[in-house]
Structures are given as C-alpha cells and as structure tokens.
Design a protein around this motif. Structure first.
Motif, short mmCIF file in Angstrom:
data_model
loop_
_atom_site.label_atom_id
_atom_site.label_comp_id
_atom_site.label_asym_id
_atom_site.label_seq_id
_atom_site.Cartn_x
_atom_site.Cartn_y
_atom_site.Cartn_z
N ALA A 1 30.39 -45.11 43.88
CA ALA A 1 30.32 -45.57 45.27
C ALA A 1 31.26 -46.75 45.50
O ALA A 1 31.95 -46.83 46.53
N VAL A 2 31.28 -47.69 44.55
CA VAL A 2 32.18 -48.84 44.67
C VAL A 2 33.64 -48.38 44.67
O VAL A 2 34.47 -48.88 45.43
N ASN A 3 33.96 -47.41 43.81
CA ASN A 3 35.32 -46.89 43.79
C ASN A 3 35.68 -46.24 45.13
O ASN A 3 36.81 -46.39 45.62
N ALA A 4 34.75 -45.51 45.72
CA ALA A 4 35.02 -44.89 47.02
C ALA A 4 35.34 -45.96 48.06
O ALA A 4 36.28 -45.80 48.87
N LEU A 5 34.61 -47.07 48.06
CA LEU A 5 34.88 -48.15 49.02
C LEU A 5 36.22 -48.83 48.74
O LEU A 5 36.86 -49.33 49.66
N THR B 1 41.01 -51.43 40.19
CA THR B 1 39.76 -51.87 39.57
C THR B 1 38.67 -50.80 39.76
O THR B 1 37.94 -50.46 38.82
N GLY B 2 38.59 -50.25 40.96
CA GLY B 2 37.64 -49.18 41.21
C GLY B 2 37.93 -47.94 40.39
O GLY B 2 37.00 -47.25 39.91
N THR B 3 39.21 -47.63 40.21
CA THR B 3 39.59 -46.45 39.42
C THR B 3 39.14 -46.59 37.97
O THR B 3 38.61 -45.64 37.37
N TRP B 4 39.35 -47.77 37.38
CA TRP B 4 38.90 -47.99 36.00
C TRP B 4 37.39 -47.96 35.90
O TRP B 4 36.82 -47.49 34.90
N MET B 5 36.70 -48.44 36.94
CA MET B 5 35.23 -48.35 36.96
C MET B 5 34.79 -46.89 36.93
O MET B 5 33.88 -46.51 36.19
N GLN B 6 35.48 -46.05 37.72
CA GLN B 6 35.10 -44.64 37.75
C GLN B 6 35.39 -43.96 36.43
O GLN B 6 34.62 -43.08 36.00
N ARG C 1 42.61 -52.88 34.34
CA ARG C 1 42.12 -52.29 33.08
C ARG C 1 41.25 -53.27 32.32
O ARG C 1 40.34 -52.87 31.57
N LEU C 2 41.50 -54.57 32.49
CA LEU C 2 40.68 -55.58 31.84
C LEU C 2 39.38 -55.83 32.61
O LEU C 2 38.32 -56.07 32.02
N ILE C 3 39.46 -55.78 33.95
CA ILE C 3 38.30 -56.14 34.78
C ILE C 3 37.39 -54.94 35.03
O ILE C 3 36.17 -55.04 34.92
N GLY C 4 37.98 -53.78 35.37
CA GLY C 4 37.20 -52.63 35.79
C GLY C 4 36.15 -52.17 34.79
O GLY C 4 34.97 -52.01 35.15
N PRO C 5 36.50 -51.95 33.50
CA PRO C 5 35.48 -51.51 32.55
C PRO C 5 34.33 -52.49 32.38
O PRO C 5 33.17 -52.09 32.21
N ALA C 6 34.65 -53.81 32.42
CA ALA C 6 33.58 -54.80 32.27
C ALA C 6 32.62 -54.73 33.45
O ALA C 6 31.39 -54.75 33.27
N VAL C 7 33.15 -54.64 34.66
CA VAL C 7 32.30 -54.55 35.85
C VAL C 7 31.50 -53.24 35.82
O VAL C 7 30.31 -53.21 36.16
N ALA C 8 32.17 -52.15 35.42
CA ALA C 8 31.48 -50.86 35.35
C ALA C 8 30.32 -50.90 34.38
O ALA C 8 29.23 -50.38 34.65
N GLY C 9 30.52 -51.55 33.21
CA GLY C 9 29.44 -51.65 32.24
C GLY C 9 28.22 -52.37 32.79
O GLY C 9 27.08 -51.93 32.59
#
Length: 527
Positions: free
Chosen positions: A269-273, A120-125, A248-256
């Motif tokens: 920062a969230v991805n690092a954690l 999830t963090g990876t998709w956010m990044q 892939r479904l969750i990460g982009p939405a949270v990142a947005g």
C-alpha cells in the motif's frame, strides 16, 4: 534522416546571457572531448534541434538555473593540435559542473524528488513480495519463480518497449506506466490485506509488473536527456543511480519494520502511494523547458532499424556487448552472497544483510563519484568493467568475513561506475530519434540476461561452492572487458604511450592514436 555527423566544422558562436538566437546548421554539431594530449578539445555547439529553441534567460525561477548559453567554447590547448571528431548527436562531452549540477534544472528536480519516494517504495515492495511468497509456500524456489516472472517480459519483449518509447511522447508515456505500476501495487495490497492472496496471484502481479517495466525502463532512461540536455546528462544518470542506491539502503529497512508491525500488505500500500509523488512531479514539469524528441511515425521494420543502427556503430555495439556479459554473469549477487553467508562463512541473517548493505554503500559511493566526472569515455567504461571483474575474482579467495565485506564495497563502486558510464555513453552517442530503441536494447542485455545467467551461476555454486561461482563470474567479466578493450583499441587504431617526462599537464601513460589521420575518427575520439 539528416546525418549530423556530416555537418561542417562548427564555428565559435557566443550568445550573451539573456539573449536568444538561432544557431546556423553549420554550427549544429559538437565535439567529443578527448583526454589524448595530442588532440585538442575542440569547439562545439548545441544540437541543431536544441539550437532552434529560444535560449533561456537564466533568471531565478525560470526553470534552468544553470542555462546552457549555447556557447561553443574552445579549451586552451597548444597550437596545431587537430580537432576531435564530432558527436553523432551534436552533444558536447563537457567537463563536470559539480556533483549535483543537474539539480539546478527545475524539471529534473521534480523528477529526482519523485524518484526518491518511488524507489524507496519499490524496494519495500521487493522485500515484502519475497517475504510474502516465502511465508505462503515455505519454498525458496517459489521466490525464484516470482523473480523470473518479473524479469522474463524484459527478456522477451525488451526491444518492443524501446520502439514504443520512440513512438510516443516520453513524459506522457511515463505518466501512464507509473500509474499502471501504482495500480498493480494497490491491487496486491488489497488482496494481501484482505487475506485472499495466493502464490499464483503474486506470480500474476509480478508478470504484469514486468510487462509494464518493459516500456517504463527505456522510456524513463531516455527521458533524462529531455530534461537536462547533453551538458548535464552524465551527471543526471549518476544521480539517478545514487537515488536508487539510497533507496536500496532505506527501503528494505522500512519494509522490515512495516512487515513485522502490520504485515506485507501495508508495504504494498505504501508503494502504491509512492507513485503519487512521481506522477505529481511529471505533471508539475514545465513542458516549455523540456527538450522533447519528436515521436517517430509508426512504420514496419523499426525494431530491425534499431538493431542495425547499433550494429553499424562500434561505439554503441561493443559497450552493449560488454554490458550483456557483465549483466548476465557479473551481477548475480543474490545467489552468490547467500551461498557465502550460509556455506562459506556460516553466519546468520544479520551478517548476510550486512553484506548486502556493504555492496549498497559501495554502489552509492560509485554513483556519487561518477556524478563528479564529466561525460564518460570508452576507456573509463572498459576500465571499470575490468576492475569489477578482477575484484570479484579476488573476493572469491577472501580469507574471512570482514575482508569479503570490504571487497564487496569496492565491487559496488566499480560495478555502479560501469553501470552509469554505459548508460550515459550510449545516450550521448545516439541520435535522439533512436534513443528509446537503444536504451531498450541496453535494458534487454543488461537485465534480461538475469534469467539466463542466474541458473548457470546457481548450478556452479551448488555443485562446486560459492567461491568457484564468484571466481567464474569475475573471470568472465574481466575477460569480456579485456577483449572488448582490445577490439576497440584495434578498431580505433590506438596505442598506449608511456612518457617518463610528460611535462606540465601531461600524462605518464596515455592512450593516443597511432596516426594523426585516425585522430579525427569518431571511435578514436570516443575512446
């Protein structure tokens, strides 16, 4: 190196639950299950290295809650059927034990939970990185450069990553690589939040991340077999894919939401954690319940040895060739979907995002369906690739937006089925000491071809339109699947048999050996 394939025919050995034994070398090989009605699913034992370890008791909390009793079971079959050929790895190709059977293994549960958070963090990044570059430069070309910097190391150094995976203990190596990825994400977060980031910093961090991924990817894939063993390997590979697609479904939405609220830096920062979860899961594993492969000593020529190993085994070579074509030309959806959304259907960003979501939903469904099946077969792998390419070609003529979205969902199903099948097929067919190099080559041909295929597909799409670009990708994928299928059938001396009166338990259409002698060949059994 002892060739396990030359071991004598295994005898039936049954060990009661809770007792331990040492399996004789003569029973160390295992059989590959075939769907051929003329070939009996044969007796099989655990691998020699695995058999020398004490059998788990199966008590609650003892690690493997669904222990391998090291039983060489013989499935019921009609008398007189010849046994299937043994696997080169000693792995038994078994029937599925349920959609989530591998989660009964304690160590894999820790790994899976950590990957849920990390993916999830990876998709956010990924989303935050592209948006950051676009906001800094205003140029889509700069986004493409960032992606190329991240994937270029895999194209150039992918094989060396597989060699390192074979030379070092995989669990320890993963702790190092996951820690390095976490530090890179933290560094980019500090630069971005501090307001001093530039496009060149992002390029540099993408390149460093790609260098770490060269080692991390083959190591992480090869490590799965050390956690669950051959019985649940195919299921674990499928669940890993489902894990990734869920993220892939969750990460982009949270990142947005995070980018809109506080900026891209906090997504980094969230991805690092998130890497804390992965490393914590690796440290919490019980080493005594792993099935580690002894690291190979450093020697010259190990890279060439891996290439020669694949070249000499058609059950490895041809799936690898097919993966190269599918990865290079079939999976170019970022370029194609943007073209369909902007030029063909003339929709906005929301509808473009929905196309990506439709494909992610199909991929998740494909991963879960694959988790229900047993170990993959070559015919299933070729069939999934053929269906994937055919659906791409059909989607090129989709008359409307929603028809195209539905076809994308089906493309996701078969694309993910091929992905999981080729991964688990190669792992189950490879000797443990070669697994890192084989998986490194798979990652190279499957993802390393992106810098080659993407510009070609982009040029076709820009010159002749998205429909012709997708049609070309589909035709190349389907043609590659057809040619590889014919080569495998010819090499294994197989034929298609049609029986309009198959009887109980029979099949109307089946792929069977032309001669009884060929039924025992390794390639015929794997098909």
């Amino acid at each position: 190196m002892t060739d396990i394939r030359s071991a004598t025919t295994p005898q039936r050995v049954v060990v009661p639950r809770g007792e331990s034994t040492v399996t004789p070398p003569a029973a160390a090989s295992a059989a590959i299950r075939t769907d051929d009605p003329t070939t009996e699913p044969a007796a099989a034992g655990a691998a020699a290295a695995d058999a020398q370890a004490p059998a788990p008791t199966g008590l609650p909390g003892n690690g493997d809650d669904d222990p391998d009793e090291r039983t060489a079971a013989v499935d019921p079959a009609a008398p007189g059927r010849p046994p299937a050929a043994p696997s080169p790895t000693g792995a038994e190709f078994t029937r599925p034990g349920g959609m989530f059977s591998s989660l009964r293994v304690r160590n894999y549960r820790y790994f899976f939970a950590g990957q849920v958070v990390s993916n999830t963090g990876t998709w956010m990044q990924r989303i935050a990185q592209d948006w950051l570059v676009l906001s800094l430069t205003g140029s889509p070309l700069a986004v493409g450069i960032t992606t190329a910097m991240q994937f270029l190391p895999m194209l150039l150094l992918g094989l060396f990553g597989g060699v390192l995976a074979d030379r070092m203990p995989k669990r320890r190596l993963l702790i190092y690589t996951q820690g390095a990825m976490g530090l890179l994400a933290a560094g980019l977060a500090v630069l971005t939040i501090g307001g001093v980031v530039t496009p060149y910093y992002v390029y540099a961090f993408a390149l460093l991340l790609g260098l770490v991924a060269v080692v991390d990817n083959p190591t992480r894939q090869a490590f799965v077999s050390e956690m669950v063993g051959p019985k649940d390997l195919a299921n674990a590979v499928s669940l890993n894919a489902a894990n990734f697609q869920t993220a892939r479904l969750i990460g982009p939405a949270v990142a947005g939401l995070l980018i809109a609220a506080v900026g891209s830096g906090w997504a980094f920062a969230v991805n690092a954690l998130s890497f804390v979860a992965v490393i914590g899961g690796l440290l919490a594993m019980r080493p005594s319940e792993l099935r580690p492969t002894a690291p190979i000593a450093r020697q010259k020529g190990q890279l060439r040895e891996g290439l020669r190993y694949v070249k000499e085994r058609p059950e490895l070579l041809w799936p690898m060739v097919l993966a190269g074509f599918i990865g290079t030309f079939g999976f170019n959806f970022p370029t194609l979907l943007s073209g369909f959304a902007y030029d063909t259907f003339k929709v906005g960003a929301g509808q473009y995002g929905l196309l990506n979501t439709a494909m992610a939903v199909g991929s998740l469904a494909g991963a879960l369906l694959a988790a229900r099946r047993g170990a993959p077969r070559l015919r299933r792998l070729v069939g999934a690739a053929l269906a994937f390419g055919t659906l791409e070609a059909v989607a090129a003529f989709a008359p409307g937006y929603w028809t195209f979205a539905v076809l994308l969902t089906l493309i996701g199903v078969f694309g993910l089925s091929f992905n999981t099948s080729v991964n688990s097929m190669l792992q189950l067919s490879t000797d443990p000491e070669m697994r890192g190099r084989v998986m490194g080559l798979l990652v190279l041909v499957f993802t390393g071809g992106t810098p080659i295929g993407a510009p070609i597909v982009g040029w076709v799409t820009a010159s002749y339109g998205p429909r012709l670009g997708l049609l070309a990708c589909g035709l190349v994928s389907a043609l590659a699947a057809g040619v590889v299928g014919l080569v495998l059938a010819r090499s294994a001396d197989l034929r298609v048999r049609v029986d309009l009166h198959p009887g109980r338990g029979g099949r109307v259409v089946a792929v069977v050996p032309r001669t009884t002698a060929r039924a025992k060949s390794q390639l015929a059994a794997a098909c």
